[in-house]
Design a protein around this motif. Structure first.
Motif, mmCIF file in Angstrom:
data_model
loop_
_atom_site.group_PDB
_atom_site.id
_atom_site.type_symbol
_atom_site.label_atom_id
_atom_site.label_comp_id
_atom_site.label_asym_id
_atom_site.label_seq_id
_atom_site.Cartn_x
_atom_site.Cartn_y
_atom_site.Cartn_z
ATOM 1 N N ALA A 30 35.878 30.960 -4.687
ATOM 2 C CA ALA A 30 35.498 29.924 -5.649
ATOM 3 C C ALA A 30 36.415 28.718 -5.530
ATOM 4 O O ALA A 30 35.955 27.569 -5.467
ATOM 5 N N PHE A 31 37.700 28.949 -5.516
ATOM 6 C CA PHE A 31 38.703 27.914 -5.247
ATOM 7 C C PHE A 31 40.053 28.598 -5.111
ATOM 8 O O PHE A 31 40.507 29.282 -6.034
ATOM 9 N N LEU A 32 40.672 28.421 -3.964
ATOM 10 C CA LEU A 32 41.950 29.078 -3.722
ATOM 11 C C LEU A 32 42.936 28.100 -3.118
ATOM 12 O O LEU A 32 42.632 27.361 -2.192
ATOM 13 N N CYS A 33 44.109 28.080 -3.693
ATOM 14 C CA CYS A 33 45.271 27.432 -3.094
ATOM 15 C C CYS A 33 46.470 28.242 -3.551
ATOM 16 O O CYS A 33 46.345 29.171 -4.354
ATOM 17 N N VAL A 34 47.644 27.915 -3.049
ATOM 18 C CA VAL A 34 48.819 28.729 -3.351
ATOM 19 C C VAL A 34 49.085 28.781 -4.852
ATOM 20 O O VAL A 34 49.304 29.851 -5.428
ATOM 21 N N GLU A 35 49.040 27.630 -5.525
ATOM 22 C CA GLU A 35 49.353 27.632 -6.962
ATOM 23 C C GLU A 35 48.321 28.405 -7.770
ATOM 24 O O GLU A 35 48.673 29.166 -8.672
ATOM 25 N N ILE A 80 43.660 39.633 -6.393
ATOM 26 C CA ILE A 80 43.035 38.558 -5.628
ATOM 27 C C ILE A 80 42.062 39.150 -4.616
ATOM 28 O O ILE A 80 42.388 40.081 -3.878
ATOM 29 N N ASP A 81 40.867 38.567 -4.581
ATOM 30 C CA ASP A 81 39.839 38.937 -3.613
ATOM 31 C C ASP A 81 39.754 37.835 -2.564
ATOM 32 O O ASP A 81 39.596 36.654 -2.911
ATOM 33 N N PHE A 85 36.108 44.422 -10.875
ATOM 34 C CA PHE A 85 35.222 43.267 -10.989
ATOM 35 C C PHE A 85 35.810 42.124 -10.178
ATOM 36 O O PHE A 85 37.022 42.078 -9.934
ATOM 37 N N GLU A 86 34.949 41.175 -9.787
ATOM 38 C CA GLU A 86 35.400 40.066 -8.936
ATOM 39 C C GLU A 86 34.859 38.722 -9.429
ATOM 40 O O GLU A 86 34.116 38.043 -8.725
ATOM 41 N N PRO A 87 35.211 38.281 -10.615
ATOM 42 C CA PRO A 87 34.763 36.963 -11.085
ATOM 43 C C PRO A 87 35.544 35.840 -10.405
ATOM 44 O O PRO A 87 36.742 35.950 -10.162
ATOM 45 N N GLY A 88 34.857 34.767 -10.093
ATOM 46 C CA GLY A 88 35.516 33.586 -9.534
ATOM 47 C C GLY A 88 35.140 32.358 -10.331
ATOM 48 O O GLY A 88 35.949 31.784 -11.061
ATOM 49 N N ARG A 89 33.865 31.965 -10.250
ATOM 50 C CA ARG A 89 33.362 30.825 -11.003
ATOM 51 C C ARG A 89 33.617 30.986 -12.498
ATOM 52 O O ARG A 89 33.992 30.037 -13.184
ATOM 53 N N ALA A 90 33.423 32.212 -13.018
ATOM 54 C CA ALA A 90 33.594 32.451 -14.454
ATOM 55 C C ALA A 90 35.034 32.241 -14.890
ATOM 56 O O ALA A 90 35.300 32.039 -16.081
#
Length: 478
Positions: free
Chosen positions: A87-92, A104-105, A309-314
């Motif tokens: 969905a959105f990943l960066c170090v922070e 983390i998935d 579970f693996e929510p990202g957008r939510a």
């Protein structure tokens, strides 16, 4: 057309769509995100600009985790909540999620590298993907990734070989398709039988037998993801029921209880005020899923498994806002051959095309999925009569639309700052350099301050990627 309300009028900042703390300043009437004026953000960091409200993202992560964990505890089990990094990943952001108690998935070697750079404990990482390379699998095993999700029979052999070579016993889940088709856009539905992810549920016994044949693999359960941006809960309930129905046979093959069940993610969010009342509440989803798991486990005679579970957008979607600067506006009459076909357009004599300095390169979702978004003028408030607008980008594509349809004050003009809500998920992740447009930076805002968490690009950096041939010496005259 219905009359605007306090939450939905052309100047309103709806807290169900924008980050909950977003508001207009009392005196300046500018949109403030994390206590920072939108114009201050663009003045310092440029436009377009991705903005993530850190406090909103953290609070939502806690809310989602608490709901799923507490409902799991109610039925006598536990839950692990993985943040879906795609969905959105960066170090922070990875650090925020871990600090708020999420795992983390990841779905690629690159995402794994980001999670590791963030200091995430590899044991709290799940690794997805339908075509993991041998090197990606070996790397995941070497660093101690907690769970690898097997997507095909070929991957079973690859993961087993990598684990054996490393002298490890690797935890794995098997991704299956439950046959439940989520009520969502076809391109977002990922549990159809005829698609690239996973294996048919009826093939699970055969595939689990293959996993169990390898001493280097530890089978811990099934995984299923029925789609994305799902509002109705019936699909989740039916998928959970079907998955658990397969557990008695899997436990017979394993000679022991199958300890886990991963029900995926896909929980929807409101992108517009019109969607807000229908968007699912995470507490309701958690309660219904816990109930169906407990009931089905009792019916089929298995212990209630640990849930994942693996929510990202939510988790991250609502905390994001993209800021743009208006370049041009252009009215188009909605009459005669251009008469509006959509009832939502009726009542307006024209549509105002508002062109901004970004577009499909920073938000591909409208072009890919026909996604809806909400837009507001961020640098001021206006009492001008409302106008039907379509916010479009600067790219050489007729489908370069940022906001298909919304209502803004009719005096929206060049130089205005526009804020498009709920862009925290799948905007930066899907961004591109189409037309050689640099990707914008991502800034986090919190308590009146901002900081860059993903650097933007410059035109010089894009040009530098081209291999410029050495000049060829002119041929000598004979």
């Amino acid at each position: 057309m219905s009359e605007p309300t306090e939450a939905t009028g052309p100047n309103a900042i709806d807290p169900r769509v924008f980050p909950p703390g977003a508001r207009r300043g009392r005196e300046c009437r500018q949109l403030k995100l994390g206590g920072v004026r939108a114009t201050e953000l663009t003045a310092e960091h440029g436009s377009p600009l991705y903005v993530i409200d850190e406090d909103a993202a953290r609070a939502r992560a806690r809310e989602v985790r608490s709901a799923l964990e507490s409902e799991a505890a109610r039925i006598g089990t536990s839950a692990t909540v993985y943040y879906a990094g795609k969905a959105f990943l960066c170090v922070e952001v990875a650090q925020w999620m871990v600090e708020e108690g999420l795992a983390i998935d990841v779905a690629s070697g690159g995402e794994l590298a980001v999670a590791l750079a963030a200091g995430v404990d590899p044991a709290r990482i799940g690794f997805h993907g339908n075509n993991k390379s041998v090197r990606e699998i070996e790397r995941a095993v070497e660093v101690g990734v907690g769970t690898i999700i097997i997507d095909s029979e070929i991957e079973t052999e690859r993961v087993a070989a990598a684990a054996a070579a490393a002298g490890r016993r690797q935890r794995v889940r098997l991704r299956v398709n439950s046959g439940v088709h989520a009520s969502t856009h076809d391109f977002l539905a990922t549990s159809h039988e005829d698609q690239k992810f996973g294996q048919p549920l009826e093939d699970a016994p055969q595939l689990v037998s293959a996993i169990l044949a390898h001493d280097s693999l530890e089978f811990v359960g099934l995984h299923c993801h029925i789609g994305s941006q799902i509002f109705a809960t019936d699909g989740f309930r039916e998928s959970a029921r079907r998955l658990l129905g397969a557990y008695p046979e899997l436990e017979r093959l394993a000679g022991r209880p199958v300890p886990e069940l991963n029900l995926g993610g896909g929980f929807g969010i409101a992108y517009t005020s019109a969607q807000a009342d229908a968007a699912p509440d995470i507490a309701d989803i958690a309660r219904e899923l816990a109930n169906i798991v407990a009931e089905t486990a009792a019916e089929v005679g298995v212990s209630v498994p640990k849930l994942a579970f693996e929510p990202g957008r939510a988790v991250i979607g609502q905390s994001g806002v993209t800021l743009y600067t208006v370049g041009t506006t252009k009215p188009v009459a909605l009459s005669g051959s251009n008469a509006a076909a959509d009832p939502a357009d009726l009542g307006f004599a024209e549509r105002l095309y508002v062109s901004v300095d970004g577009g499909m390169s920073d938000n591909a979702r409208p072009a890919l999925y026909g996604a809806d978004y909400q837009v507001r003028i961020a640098n001021r408030e206006s009492a001008a009569a409302p106008a039907l607008v379509r916010v479009v980008g600067k790219h050489c594509e007729s489908g370069d639309i940022v906001v298909q349809r919304d209502v803004l004050p009719g005096d929206v003009r060049p130089g205005d700052t526009l804020a498009v809500a709920a862009t925290g998920a799948y905007c930066w992740s899907l961004s591109s350099n189409y037309n050689y447009v640099p990707r914008p930076p991502v800034v986090a805002v919190s308590q009146g301050a901002s900081r860059v968490i993903v650097r933007g690009e410059s035109e010089d950096e894009l040009v530098a990627k081209s291999v410029i041939p050495a000049p060829v010496a002119p041929a000598r005259a004979s």
